[in-house]
Write a protein that holds these residues in place. Structure first.
Motif: not given
Length: 324
Positions: A314-319, A292-297, A91-95
């Motif tokens: 790609a755009v990611i965030a560690v989450g 797991e642990g990577i949010d994919l934007v 699920t793409l992270a939007k927040s």
């Protein structure tokens, strides 16, 4: 005319049978593993053979036509996860906060491509936090220096054999190095990177493709070793690069299994990355996998800039790395 159509039918049916059954074996011969790639094309040819067999209206051709339909359905089953009809794995992270996001750019520049300015303009436009380039020889590394000068950490590994690499990041790095994960001379890139949201491992791969004179033992070993080597029990992992392997192959499935990786293509379409010079023969071989642990934007394909590969961004965030 009837004899010609009959000959065409049996020839097409034999080709479909071979190209469908051969990849089911575990053999690493290039002339077998290469048929992992054109599953869409094989399905189309199988349907053509089925229609032709029914048209010929012989008992034997109609029986084989039924088998052609089965072959088309099997090929469709293999590629179905990489259509928009399937349920996404990620699920793409939007927040995620803008300041926690990390942009990554992976690009096979094509060693013979001398349109250096287009790549430099693309890098300036995309402005990635992490840059991973492949097929970089000495001429490419020299041409890239204006862009590389803007990064804090740069690993240069030029080679004249289409397997050179350049890695660059402006984020803090604990370690970054090229390594050899199999017995051939094809390097891979391993890095531990500190991002605003936390640390992650980056694995950059460019193994050899299945082409005449190059079977896939070393490619498959490198991909499997890459899945196992990153310390995913401590940090989340991002794997990116030209895998020279389609997303739906058994090697890719094994890579995902061994590394507990997720594929953003699942449920979102193939996003074919090669060949950028052909509208017909395009395959998703430039990969992005995350644990797991990577949010994919986002995961996108940018405009071509002279190579036979599309640059992949790609755009990611560690989450939390939310899945479905």
């Amino acid at each position: 005319m009837h004899s010609l159509l009959l000959f065409l039918f049996w020839l097409t049916a034999a080709a479909v049978a071979f190209t469908t059954l051969a990849p089911l074996t575990s053999r690493a011969d290039w002339w077998i593993r290469g048929w992992d790639f054109p599953r869409v094309h094989i399905a189309v040819v199988a349907l053509f053979a089925a229609v032709l067999g029914l048209y010929l209206a012989q008992l034997s051709t109609q029986a084989v036509a039924a088998l052609m339909i089965v072959a088309a359905l099997y090929q469709g089953f293999r590629i179905f996860p990489y259509t928009r009809l399937a349920e996404p794995e990620i699920t793409l992270a939007k927040s995620t906060a803008e300041g926690d996001r990390v942009s990554l750019l992976s690009f096979n520049v094509l060693m013979e491509n001398d349109q250096y300015d287009r790549t430099l303009e693309m890098i300036a436009r995309e402005d990635p936090d992490v840059l991973f380039l492949m097929e970089t020889d000495a001429a490419w590394v020299e041409a890239l220096e204006p862009a590389l000068a803007t990064y804090e950490t740069v690993v240069r590994h030029p080679l004249p054999n289409h397997y050179g690499m350049v890695f660059a990041t402006r984020l803090p790095v604990v370690a970054a190095e090229t390594v050899f994960l199999s017995d051939d001379t094809t390097p891979a890139l391993l890095a531990e990177i500190e991002s605003p949201g936390g640390a992650f491992f980056f694995v950059g791969l460019h193994p050899r493709p299945p082409v005449p004179g190059s079977d896939t033992e070393e490619r498959d070993a490198q991909i499997q070793r890459a899945a196992q080597i990153a310390d995913r029990n401590r940090l989340p992992v991002v794997a990116m690069g030209d895998f020279n392997d389609v997303a739906w192959s058994w090697t890719a499935e094994r890579f995902k299994h061994h590394g507990n990786f997720l594929d953003p293509r699942v449920g979102r379409g193939m996003l074919a990355s090669f060949d950028a010079t052909s509208w017909l023969m395009r395959f998703p071989i430039d990969q992005l996998y995350v644990t797991e642990g990577i949010d994919l934007v986002s995961f996108t394909r940018t405009d071509p800039v002279g190579s036979d590969h599309f640059p992949m961004r790609a755009v990611i965030a560690v989450g939390e790395g939310e899945t479905r």
